[in-house]
Design a protein around this motif. Structure first.
Motif, PDB file in Angstrom:
ATOM      1  N   LEU A 230      50.517  45.133  22.849  1.00  0.00           N
ATOM      2  CA  LEU A 230      50.396  45.076  24.458  1.00  0.00           C
ATOM      3  C   LEU A 230      49.255  43.921  25.075  1.00  0.00           C
ATOM      4  CD1 LEU A 230      53.042  47.980  25.475  1.00  0.00           C
ATOM      5  CD2 LEU A 230      53.362  46.061  25.639  1.00  0.00           C
ATOM      6  N   ILE A 234      49.683  40.784  27.169  1.00  0.00           N
ATOM      7  CA  ILE A 234      48.812  40.750  28.522  1.00  0.00           C
ATOM      8  C   ILE A 234      47.690  39.740  28.984  1.00  0.00           C
ATOM      9  CG2 ILE A 234      47.927  42.279  30.486  1.00  0.00           C
ATOM     10  CD1 ILE A 234      48.910  44.712  29.232  1.00  0.00           C
ATOM     11  N   LYS A 235      47.004  39.508  27.820  1.00  0.00           N
ATOM     12  CA  LYS A 235      45.466  38.753  27.940  1.00  0.00           C
ATOM     13  C   LYS A 235      46.455  37.765  28.220  1.00  0.00           C
ATOM     14  CE  LYS A 235      42.499  35.975  26.426  1.00  0.00           C
ATOM     15  NZ  LYS A 235      42.459  34.918  25.275  1.00  0.00           N
ATOM     16  N   SER A 237      48.986  36.037  29.117  1.00  0.00           N
ATOM     17  CA  SER A 237      50.123  36.188  30.267  1.00  0.00           C
ATOM     18  C   SER A 237      49.719  36.210  31.385  1.00  0.00           C
ATOM     19  CB  SER A 237      51.385  37.263  30.111  1.00  0.00           C
ATOM     20  OG  SER A 237      51.906  37.524  29.151  1.00  0.00           O
ATOM     21  N   TYR A 238      48.097  36.999  31.608  1.00  0.00           N
ATOM     22  CA  TYR A 238      47.950  37.048  32.739  1.00  0.00           C
ATOM     23  C   TYR A 238      46.158  36.076  32.540  1.00  0.00           C
ATOM     24  CZ  TYR A 238      50.391  40.022  34.651  1.00  0.00           C
ATOM     25  OH  TYR A 238      51.938  40.221  35.288  1.00  0.00           O
ATOM     26  N   LEU A 245      45.053  40.587  35.275  1.00  0.00           N
ATOM     27  CA  LEU A 245      44.384  40.820  34.089  1.00  0.00           C
ATOM     28  C   LEU A 245      43.930  42.598  34.267  1.00  0.00           C
ATOM     29  CD1 LEU A 245      44.295  40.216  31.119  1.00  0.00           C
ATOM     30  CD2 LEU A 245      42.498  38.956  31.017  1.00  0.00           C
ATOM     31  N   ARG A 248      47.049  44.798  35.136  1.00  0.00           N
ATOM     32  CA  ARG A 248      47.703  45.354  33.897  1.00  0.00           C
ATOM     33  C   ARG A 248      47.124  45.653  32.627  1.00  0.00           C
ATOM     34  NH1 ARG A 248      52.750  45.148  35.990  1.00  0.00           N
ATOM     35  NH2 ARG A 248      53.182  43.962  37.048  1.00  0.00           N
ATOM     36  N   VAL A 249      45.973  45.479  32.351  1.00  0.00           N
ATOM     37  CA  VAL A 249      45.412  46.369  31.370  1.00  0.00           C
ATOM     38  C   VAL A 249      45.163  48.063  32.032  1.00  0.00           C
ATOM     39  CG1 VAL A 249      42.327  46.995  30.723  1.00  0.00           C
ATOM     40  CG2 VAL A 249      44.188  44.453  30.588  1.00  0.00           C
ATOM     41  N   LEU A 252      48.647  49.890  31.036  1.00  0.00           N
ATOM     42  CA  LEU A 252      48.328  49.691  29.816  1.00  0.00           C
ATOM     43  C   LEU A 252      48.295  50.670  28.965  1.00  0.00           C
ATOM     44  CD1 LEU A 252      49.510  49.222  26.761  1.00  0.00           C
ATOM     45  CD2 LEU A 252      47.275  47.474  27.096  1.00  0.00           C
ATOM     46  N   LEU A 259      54.209  48.103  33.589  1.00  0.00           N
ATOM     47  CA  LEU A 259      54.051  46.560  32.705  1.00  0.00           C
ATOM     48  C   LEU A 259      55.370  45.773  33.663  1.00  0.00           C
ATOM     49  CD1 LEU A 259      52.441  46.962  29.853  1.00  0.00           C
ATOM     50  CD2 LEU A 259      51.438  46.199  31.900  1.00  0.00           C
ATOM     51  N   TYR A 287      58.511  38.580  29.905  1.00  0.00           N
ATOM     52  CA  TYR A 287      57.293  38.985  28.356  1.00  0.00           C
ATOM     53  C   TYR A 287      58.597  38.236  28.309  1.00  0.00           C
ATOM     54  CZ  TYR A 287      53.675  42.114  31.011  1.00  0.00           C
ATOM     55  OH  TYR A 287      52.717  42.474  31.801  1.00  0.00           O
ATOM     56  N   VAL A 291      58.342  43.071  23.830  1.00  0.00           N
ATOM     57  CA  VAL A 291      57.418  43.862  25.112  1.00  0.00           C
ATOM     58  C   VAL A 291      57.885  45.209  25.651  1.00  0.00           C
ATOM     59  CG1 VAL A 291      56.129  44.512  27.406  1.00  0.00           C
ATOM     60  CG2 VAL A 291      55.922  42.569  25.536  1.00  0.00           C
TER      61      VAL A 291
END
Length: 484
Positions: A230, A234-235, A237-238, A245, A248-249, A252, A259, A287, A291
């Motif tokens: 994941l 995320i990395k 995507s953002y 980023l 979202r981290v 997570l 998310l 996503y 995901v």
């Protein structure tokens, strides 16, 4: 000086210093009341410290305009008009100053010690809050401005402060325009510091003999395979939205199901400055179906599990614990998990009413429950827990140095015994990415330590510290990750 500032670090006794000043003024017939403008969270501390420093036989020596009885603007206006006459301490929050301006003008006179606590809250030079605060200041006999963080954003933050304290002299003596303060060079910074130096005092904890806290305990948590996957998604995507980023981290690591939801902007106050999140444009990314499968595999995030284990150990050792989070969803997740373990736990966040907050704080001090979970935006200012709690767990934290330092100082303050320990625990989750171990939490922590050094050096050199923007902080935190 009739009007002045105290920029001493949080936990250094600024409130008690003001009360000592008031006692002197009152004894010399120079003041008969304090009007304190500040965050609602500070009300309880002001009432408690007044009771300790200035014992009075009158139980109702104060007026709290945010009591249960004054739950509307009209009731607050009525209370200020008709209930304030015999009160020595009148408590008003910044959000109400504009709506109560006329009533405050009536009760603030030359026998009033007007106090602006956490004065950095008045930072927008064009804001209604700043205009109303300057207006109500004009008739006060004396004014004291308090903050441990005088310039959380830039030197423009001192514009309102100096105009409140010295409205007639600002233009002739200080003379800095708002544009000049927004972008200062080294020469201008030196000139500003030289001019304002006589008008504030600043103490640190070493000056006051507060015992040093223990070295921070950094708790390394290794992500599971699903969490690693994941993180990679995320990395990718953002990577063009560093703020997204970061958010979202953090989600997570606390509650992966978040998310799939749109960001709750009220939560962002714990990450960047209170009034800056209009620039934080974070939308849901569509996503792949993978995901959903990965999220379903994570029954309990490893960082949550580690936090629960640590909290259980501390409680078994009979140690009250405060846990700091950013997201309200994280607060509720930890509350639920700890409750299932049979641990007495309570939470304070933005939706909790002031009266309930004050009760919960008193209950925690009286050991009615073992664990308090909160966030810095709600409880990081003007609350003293150092007499009962000496262990703080940082489940989530951002690069907002003001919030971090103020949250630390809830349990590390003037009044601790010389042999008293204070321990902070920082959870840091590590991911396998590009053949390297990557931890956003560790990067944020290191950035915070760098900013703290800048602040301490500024205090020691008797100047105001320089600051960076949150965009610069994000680039420093994610720079290495983005290169992988």
């Amino acid at each position: 000086m009739k009007n002045t500032s105290n920029f001493s670090v949080p936990g250094s006794g600024k409130t008690a210093t003001v009360l000592g000043t008031y006692a002197y003024l009152k004894a010399n017939n120079l003041a008969n009341k304090i009007v304190m403008i500040g965050p609602k969270n500070a009300f309880g501390s002001w009432i408690d410290e007044f009771t300790i420093c200035l014992p009075t036989e009158t139980k109702r020596f104060y007026l709290n305009i945010h009591s249960k009885e004054t739950n509307s603007v009209e009731k607050r206006k009525f209370s200020l008009k008709f209930d304030s006459g015999n009160k020595e301490l009148i408590l008003v929050n910044y959000e109400s100053v504009n709506s109560l301006k006329n009533e405050l003008l009536e009760i603030i006179d030359n026998q009033t010690l007007l106090v602006f606590d956490e004065v950095h809250k008045i930072k927008n030079p064009e804001g209604q809050r700043a205009d109303a605060s300057k207006e109500i200041s004009k008739n006060a006999g004396r004014i004291i401005a308090l903050t441990g963080t005088p310039i959380p954003n830039s030197y423009v933050d001192i514009y309102n402060l100096l105009n409140m304290l010295y409205p007639e002299d600002y233009k002739d003596f200080f003379g800095f325009t708002k544009n000049e303060l927004k972008k200062v060079d080294i020469d201008t910074m030196d000139e500003i510091n030289e001019k304002i130096k006589p008008f504030f005092c600043r103490m640190n904890k070493d000056d006051l003999g507060v015992p040093k806290a223990e070295e921070d305990e950094l708790l390394k948590v290794h992500a599971t395979e699903a969490e690693n996957q994941l993180f990679k998604i995320i990395k990718q995507s953002y990577q063009n939205n560093l703020f997204g980023l970061l958010v979202r981290v953090m989600q997570l690591e606390s509650n992966p199901k978040k998310l799939l939801e749109k960001i709750d902007y009220s939560d962002l106050r714990g990450i960047i400055d209170d009034e800056s999140y209009e620039s934080a444009d974070v939308e849901v990314v569509d996503y792949s179906e993978d995901v959903n499968v990965l999220i379903e595999q994570i029954k309990e995030p490893v960082k949550v599990k580690k936090t629960i284990e640590l909290t259980e150990r501390l409680v078994r050792e009979n140690k009250p614990v405060i846990i700091w989070c950013t997201f309200v969803s994280s607060i509720k997740t930890l509350e639920n998990r700890l409750s299932k373990k049979g641990i007495k736990v309570k939470c304070i966040y933005g939706e909790v009413e002031l009266d309930e907050r004050l009760k919960l704080i008193d209950d925690f001090k009286n050991r009615q429950f073992e664990v308090l979970i909160t966030n810095p935006h709600t409880l990081a200012e003007s609350v003293s827990l150092h007499m009962v709690c000496h262990d703080a767990i940082y489940f989530e934290y951002s690069f907002n140095l003001v919030h971090l330092l103020q949250s630390k100082d809830r349990i590390h303050r003037l009044g601790l015994k010389s042999n008293q320990y204070t321990q902070y625990y920082f959870l840091q989750q590590y991911y396998e990415y590009g053949g390297k171990e990557v931890s956003i939490g560790n990067k944020i922590y290191q950035r915070l330590k760098e900013k703290e050094v800048v602040m301490i050096e500024a205090i020691n050199n008797d100047v105001l510290e320089s600051v960076t923007s949150y965009e610069e902080d994000l680039e420093l935190i994610f720079g290495e990750v983005l290169l992988i």
